[in-house]
Scaffold this active site. Structure first.
Site, mmCIF file in Angstrom:
data_model
loop_
_atom_site.group_PDB
_atom_site.id
_atom_site.type_symbol
_atom_site.label_atom_id
_atom_site.label_comp_id
_atom_site.label_asym_id
_atom_site.label_seq_id
_atom_site.Cartn_x
_atom_site.Cartn_y
_atom_site.Cartn_z
ATOM 1 N N ARG A 71 -7.568 -34.013 22.253
ATOM 2 C CA ARG A 71 -6.196 -33.913 21.779
ATOM 3 C C ARG A 71 -5.447 -35.205 22.112
ATOM 4 O O ARG A 71 -5.809 -35.920 23.029
ATOM 5 C CB ARG A 71 -5.492 -32.723 22.447
ATOM 6 C CG ARG A 71 -6.004 -31.381 21.966
ATOM 7 C CD ARG A 71 -5.260 -30.230 22.588
ATOM 8 N NE ARG A 71 -5.532 -30.104 23.999
ATOM 9 C CZ ARG A 71 -4.747 -30.537 24.976
ATOM 10 N NH1 ARG A 71 -3.571 -31.093 24.716
ATOM 11 N NH2 ARG A 71 -5.093 -30.387 26.238
ATOM 12 N N TYR A 213 -10.457 -33.982 15.411
ATOM 13 C CA TYR A 213 -11.033 -33.360 16.607
ATOM 14 C C TYR A 213 -10.265 -32.137 17.115
ATOM 15 O O TYR A 213 -9.045 -32.178 17.276
ATOM 16 C CB TYR A 213 -11.102 -34.384 17.748
ATOM 17 C CG TYR A 213 -12.195 -34.059 18.753
ATOM 18 C CD1 TYR A 213 -13.483 -34.558 18.582
ATOM 19 C CD2 TYR A 213 -11.963 -33.231 19.847
ATOM 20 C CE1 TYR A 213 -14.499 -34.249 19.474
ATOM 21 C CE2 TYR A 213 -12.963 -32.919 20.746
ATOM 22 C CZ TYR A 213 -14.235 -33.436 20.561
ATOM 23 O OH TYR A 213 -15.235 -33.124 21.445
ATOM 24 N N LYS A 222 -4.376 -24.464 18.960
ATOM 25 C CA LYS A 222 -3.213 -24.840 19.775
ATOM 26 C C LYS A 222 -1.940 -24.918 18.929
ATOM 27 O O LYS A 222 -0.858 -24.538 19.385
ATOM 28 C CB LYS A 222 -3.462 -26.174 20.464
ATOM 29 C CG LYS A 222 -4.739 -26.234 21.268
ATOM 30 C CD LYS A 222 -4.737 -25.258 22.409
ATOM 31 C CE LYS A 222 -6.095 -25.318 23.081
ATOM 32 N NZ LYS A 222 -6.181 -24.775 24.389
ATOM 33 N N HIS A 242 -1.663 -19.782 27.010
ATOM 34 C CA HIS A 242 -2.940 -20.504 27.159
ATOM 35 C C HIS A 242 -3.744 -19.812 28.261
ATOM 36 O O HIS A 242 -3.834 -20.303 29.382
ATOM 37 C CB HIS A 242 -2.632 -21.963 27.532
ATOM 38 C CG HIS A 242 -3.814 -22.878 27.492
ATOM 39 N ND1 HIS A 242 -3.899 -24.010 28.274
ATOM 40 C CD2 HIS A 242 -4.960 -22.857 26.762
ATOM 41 C CE1 HIS A 242 -5.033 -24.639 28.020
ATOM 42 N NE2 HIS A 242 -5.699 -23.965 27.114
ATOM 43 N N SER A 264 -6.297 -27.284 30.535
ATOM 44 C CA SER A 264 -7.501 -27.630 29.785
ATOM 45 C C SER A 264 -8.600 -28.141 30.724
ATOM 46 O O SER A 264 -8.330 -28.940 31.617
ATOM 47 C CB SER A 264 -7.169 -28.706 28.759
ATOM 48 O OG SER A 264 -6.159 -28.227 27.903
ATOM 49 N N CYS A 266 -10.178 -26.624 33.079
ATOM 50 C CA CYS A 266 -10.024 -26.210 34.470
ATOM 51 C C CYS A 266 -10.644 -24.840 34.739
ATOM 52 O O CYS A 266 -10.327 -24.200 35.749
ATOM 53 C CB CYS A 266 -8.555 -26.223 34.882
ATOM 54 S SG CYS A 266 -7.885 -27.880 35.006
ATOM 55 N N ASP A 289 -9.420 -18.590 25.882
ATOM 56 C CA ASP A 289 -8.464 -19.702 25.793
ATOM 57 C C ASP A 289 -7.027 -19.267 25.501
ATOM 58 O O ASP A 289 -6.097 -19.871 26.001
ATOM 59 C CB ASP A 289 -8.918 -20.693 24.710
ATOM 60 C CG ASP A 289 -8.284 -22.075 24.851
ATOM 61 O OD1 ASP A 289 -8.303 -22.627 25.959
ATOM 62 O OD2 ASP A 289 -7.756 -22.588 23.855
ATOM 63 N N ARG A 387 -17.987 -30.664 23.114
ATOM 64 C CA ARG A 387 -17.696 -29.230 22.952
ATOM 65 C C ARG A 387 -18.787 -28.514 22.173
ATOM 66 O O ARG A 387 -19.508 -29.121 21.390
ATOM 67 C CB ARG A 387 -16.373 -29.075 22.180
ATOM 68 C CG ARG A 387 -15.148 -29.659 22.880
ATOM 69 C CD ARG A 387 -14.417 -28.620 23.676
ATOM 70 N NE ARG A 387 -13.393 -29.195 24.548
ATOM 71 C CZ ARG A 387 -12.547 -28.444 25.237
ATOM 72 N NH1 ARG A 387 -12.579 -27.121 25.168
ATOM 73 N NH2 ARG A 387 -11.670 -29.001 26.042
HETATM 74 P P1 GTP Z 1 -10.350 -25.745 27.733
HETATM 75 O O1 GTP Z 1 -11.322 -25.251 26.730
HETATM 76 O O2 GTP Z 1 -10.147 -27.220 27.667
HETATM 77 O O3 GTP Z 1 -9.038 -25.023 27.690
HETATM 78 O O4 GTP Z 1 -11.057 -25.580 29.191
HETATM 79 P P2 GTP Z 1 -11.344 -24.333 30.142
HETATM 80 O O5 GTP Z 1 -10.150 -24.035 30.976
HETATM 81 O O6 GTP Z 1 -11.935 -23.217 29.383
HETATM 82 O O7 GTP Z 1 -12.433 -24.951 31.151
HETATM 83 P P3 GTP Z 1 -13.989 -24.627 31.314
HETATM 84 O O8 GTP Z 1 -14.256 -23.238 31.780
HETATM 85 O O9 GTP Z 1 -14.686 -25.063 30.076
HETATM 86 O O10 GTP Z 1 -14.383 -25.606 32.505
HETATM 87 C C1 GTP Z 1 -14.208 -26.990 32.419
HETATM 88 C C2 GTP Z 1 -14.990 -27.707 33.483
HETATM 89 O O11 GTP Z 1 -14.659 -27.198 34.777
HETATM 90 C C3 GTP Z 1 -16.505 -27.533 33.325
HETATM 91 O O12 GTP Z 1 -17.114 -28.778 33.511
HETATM 92 C C4 GTP Z 1 -16.864 -26.589 34.419
HETATM 93 O O13 GTP Z 1 -18.165 -26.804 34.879
HETATM 94 C C5 GTP Z 1 -15.814 -26.846 35.505
HETATM 95 N N1 GTP Z 1 -15.526 -25.613 36.294
HETATM 96 C C6 GTP Z 1 -15.263 -24.381 35.781
HETATM 97 N N2 GTP Z 1 -15.095 -23.462 36.766
HETATM 98 C C7 GTP Z 1 -15.236 -24.123 37.927
HETATM 99 C C8 GTP Z 1 -15.185 -23.729 39.311
HETATM 100 O O14 GTP Z 1 -14.956 -22.563 39.653
HETATM 101 N N3 GTP Z 1 -15.381 -24.700 40.242
HETATM 102 C C9 GTP Z 1 -15.641 -26.005 39.886
HETATM 103 N N4 GTP Z 1 -15.829 -26.889 40.865
HETATM 104 N N5 GTP Z 1 -15.709 -26.421 38.606
HETATM 105 C C10 GTP Z 1 -15.509 -25.500 37.634
HETATM 106 C C1 SPV Z 2 -7.801 -27.537 25.405
HETATM 107 O O1 SPV Z 2 -7.680 -28.767 25.450
HETATM 108 O O2 SPV Z 2 -7.112 -26.771 26.124
HETATM 109 C C2 SPV Z 2 -8.797 -26.934 24.507
HETATM 110 C C3 SPV Z 2 -9.515 -27.807 23.573
HETATM 111 O O3 SPV Z 2 -8.981 -25.723 24.528
HETATM 112 S S1 SPV Z 2 -8.603 -28.172 22.143
HETATM 113 O O4 SPV Z 2 -8.884 -27.112 21.157
HETATM 114 O O5 SPV Z 2 -9.080 -29.452 21.623
HETATM 115 O O6 SPV Z 2 -7.209 -28.200 22.432
HETATM 116 MN MN MN Z 3 -7.663 -24.692 26.099
#
Ligand code: GTP
Ligand code: SPV
Ligand code: MN
Length: 615
Positions: A71, A213, A222, A242, A264, A266, A289, A387
């Site tokens: 983004r 993207y 979003k 979110h 994002s 996290c 999400d 992704r």
């Molecule tokens: P968006 O799709 O961008 O909104 O992200 P999200 O909040 O769904 O994050 P996602 O679960 O994909 O995790 C993103 C990154 O954080 C990955 O590389 C994970 O491996 C890492 N991660 C997720 N949970 C944990 C955790 O409990 N501890 C640690 N250290 N890393 C984590």
């Molecule tokens: C985020 O950035 O929180 C996402 C990926 O879930 S995107 O759809 O590109 O915003």
């Molecule tokens: Mn997201």
């Protein structure tokens, strides 16, 4: 289908108007069928944009340009009539001016391309909670992703009839083709200064230009389900957030639903699909999400997932960290900016095993794989924001009720972010307003998902409610909206609010992978179990200056590695100095941004926190 098959005069007129402006060679109305998906995917493969993966049935890899990998928050605009309505945290341009600029860019921008009309629904088709949109795009990649992420096709036009409400979403990659010119296998997009991700909240209108993207281009996500929906939600008295939605079952078979807002990249997808390390507990997924939440007739808050797929972060996803995500993406999946192996599979950093032989990295360069599954920063084989786009129905732990049009009743709301210090593993708010306060001060390290500027990654910024980049109006008014909804509700039926942090760090402790003081992932189930019991009124907490925290021994540590048992006391106690600094920063740097829009209730919570810390 052609434009003439559209029976809705307003949609038809709008499509015709856009055709005049953008001047595509063809117009095609999507029916949402598998045959349509296959045909468009073949077009992408034939033109060199997509690579079929021998190891994953009906799955394909795309590589974007290095300038179009995430983004673009500094090119995202909330173009309300006044700047005050957009608030201090959104970019704003006067709508007339922005429309004039973008009309200039849009004029002739689809030359040499087909314009696709995508009728889509956020939420189950026909549900009273769902909302419809029409995305016009010149990107096959967008159509393919929308097929997975939303409900697409003729059935949506049927529901819309001749006068149904829809959100118009216009998208172009911003790269017209000259006579006879092709993309030549290169991802089409515009230069950064010509990218615009624009929202006109009063008109419920989205105009996106120049990026292909993710959240910039898949406008149901979003742009619609958060930025525009947050404005609709404010006006109609509900919440567009979110947040992941998970179903948690305890060993006795009792069920609770929990939502969680984390910025994002996290950990939302990971938490939503978690496989608990503690015996007898079960997590199932409703969404990873976005949550739309409304009060039901019984006075409880109900959530639906408006999406139909996952657009998940690939790096870090392994059989150990998130097996269910890997299984979800085993077939019928689109991968973007992952590395390609010699035998036709995808690979990314921390996938759990080193790659063999040669890899094609996300920039298209062929390089020798490293003997270990680690790559120096900046030299990753997969982009950090690579992704997978996978159908939610393929998730092995999808809850049977995930498409229930009524939604699921929420017992707890979590806030979290990447905070290397100060914020403990878990604490609970004293009441709803204190919970809103906790949401309002969420901060996190910036991740690769939110910026294309790698130098920003790792810096801490406030990201209230993890919705800072996704709120379609003044964040101060957004806080008030949460407070108002809470005040109107039956207090006993409101979800309890918690602040969690899986990311406390001690970089000097060599026992800790990545320096993290908590193992995270599956072990987060230990915290979920504590929260579950809290919601049942268990006597498992102590009152502290920052809120309720786990009583000693109340977090299940059976089977937890010894070095984490040693770090647990530090991450479950109050760091008084750290919190006093936090109070000062919120008071001096964060809250003043919102001026007169900041609800007084939040200042009262801040004063109260400071008083308790000092007493
Ligand atoms: P968006 O799709 O961008 O909104 O992200 P999200 O909040 O769904 O994050 P996602 O679960 O994909 O995790 C993103 C990154 O954080 C990955 O590389 C994970 O491996 C890492 N991660 C997720 N949970 C944990 C955790 O409990 N501890 C640690 N250290 N890393 C984590
Ligand atoms: C985020 O950035 O929180 C996402 C990926 O879930 S995107 O759809 O590109 O915003
Ligand atoms: Mn997201």
């Amino acid at each position: 289908m052609t434009i003439n098959d559209i029976k809705h005069p307003k949609i038809k007129a709008w499509v015709e108007e856009v055709v005049k402006m953008c001047q595509p060679d063809d117009v095609y109305v999507c029916d949402g069928s598998q045959a349509e998906y296959d045909r468009l995917m073949k077009k992408c493969v034939d033109s060199g944009l997509a690579t079929p993966l021998a190891k994953k049935p009906n799955s394909f890899l795309f590589r974007s340009l290095p300038s179009d990998v995430a983004r673009v928050e500094n090119r995202t605009f909330i173009s309300s009539k006044t700047q005050d309505a957009a608030g201090p945290t959104n970019n704003w341009i006067n709508p007339d001016e922005l429309k004039a600029t973008m009309t200039g860019l849009y004029t002739g921008c689809m030359k040499g391309r087909t314009m696709y009309v995508i009728p889509f629904c956020m939420g189950p088709v026909g549900s009273s909670i769902s909302k419809n949109g029409i995305e016009l795009t010149d990107s096959e990649y967008v159509v393919l992703n929308m097929h997975i992420m939303t409900r697409v096709g003729t059935k949506v036009l049927d529901v819309l009839g001749t006068d149904g409400t829809f959100v118009p979403c216009l998208h172009s990659v911003g790269k017209p083709l000259a006579e006879g010119e092709t993309d030549g296998g290169i991802w089409p997009c515009a230069d950064i200064e010509n990218k615009y991700i624009s929202h006109f909240p009063e008109e419920r209108l989205i105009w996106s230009y120049g990026s292909g993207y993710g959240g910039n281009a898949l406008l149901g996500k979003k742009c619609f389900a958060l930025r525009i929906a947050s404005v609709i939600a404010r006006d109609e008295g509900w919440l567009a957030e979110h947040m992941l939605i998970l179903k948690l079952t305890n060993p006795q078979g009792e069920v609770k639903y929990i939502t969680g807002a984390f910025p994002s990249a996290c950990g939302k997808t990971n938490l939503a699909m978690l496989i608990p390390t503690i015996p007898g507990w079960k997590v199932e997924t409703i969404g990873d999400d976005i949550a739309w939440m409304k009060f039901g007739k019984d006075g409880r808050l109900y959530a639906i997932n408006p999406e139909a797929g996952f657009f998940g972060v690939a790096p870090g996803t392994s059989a150990e960290s998130n097996k269910n995500a890997l299984i979800s993406a085993e077939k019928n999946t689109i991968f973007t900016n992952c590395a390609l192996t010699e035998d036709g599979d995808v690979w990314w950093e921390q996938i759990g095993y080193p790659a063999k032989g040669k890899l094609v990295d996300w920039k298209g360069n062929t390089r020798d794989a490293l003997p270990k599954d680690t790559s120096p920063k900046g030299e990753e084989f997969a982009h950090p924001n690579a992704r997978f786009t996978a159908p939610a129905a393929q998730c092995p732990c999808i809850a049977p009720e995930w498409e229930n049009p009524e939604g699921v009743p929420i017992s707890a709301i979590l806030f979290g972010g990447r905070r290397p210090s100060t914020v403990p593993l878990v604490h609970q708010s004293r009441n709803w307003n204190h919970g809103v306060f906790l949401g309002s001060i969420v901060g996190s390290e910036i991740t690769a998902a939110s910026t294309i500027d790698a130098s920003q990654v790792g810096k801490i910024r406030r990201d209230p409610f993890a919705i800072l980049p996704f709120c379609g109006y003044n964040m101060g008014d957004y806080f008030s909206h949460w407070i108002k909804l809470g005040a109107k509700a039956d207090q006993d039926k409101l979800p309890k609010i918690f602040y969690v942090n899986w990311f406390r760090k001690d970089d000097d402790n060599k026992n800790l992978p990545g320096g993290f003081m908590w193992p995270g992932y599956s072990d987060n189930s230990r915290v979920l179990a504590w929260i579950f019991d809290r919601c049942n009124g268990a006597d498992n907490a102590i009152d502290t200056p920052i809120g309720f925290m786990p009583k000693e021994g109340s977090i299940n540590t059976d089977g937890l590695a010894d070095h984490y048992k040693k770090t647990l006391p530090a991450i479950t106690s109050v760091d008084k100095e750290g919190w006093l600094k936090e109070v000062k920063d919120v008071r001096e740097n964060h809250y003043p941004k919102f001026g007169s829009h900041l609800p007084k209730e939040l200042v009262e919570c801040l004063d109260d926190l400071e008083k308790r810390l000092n007493s």
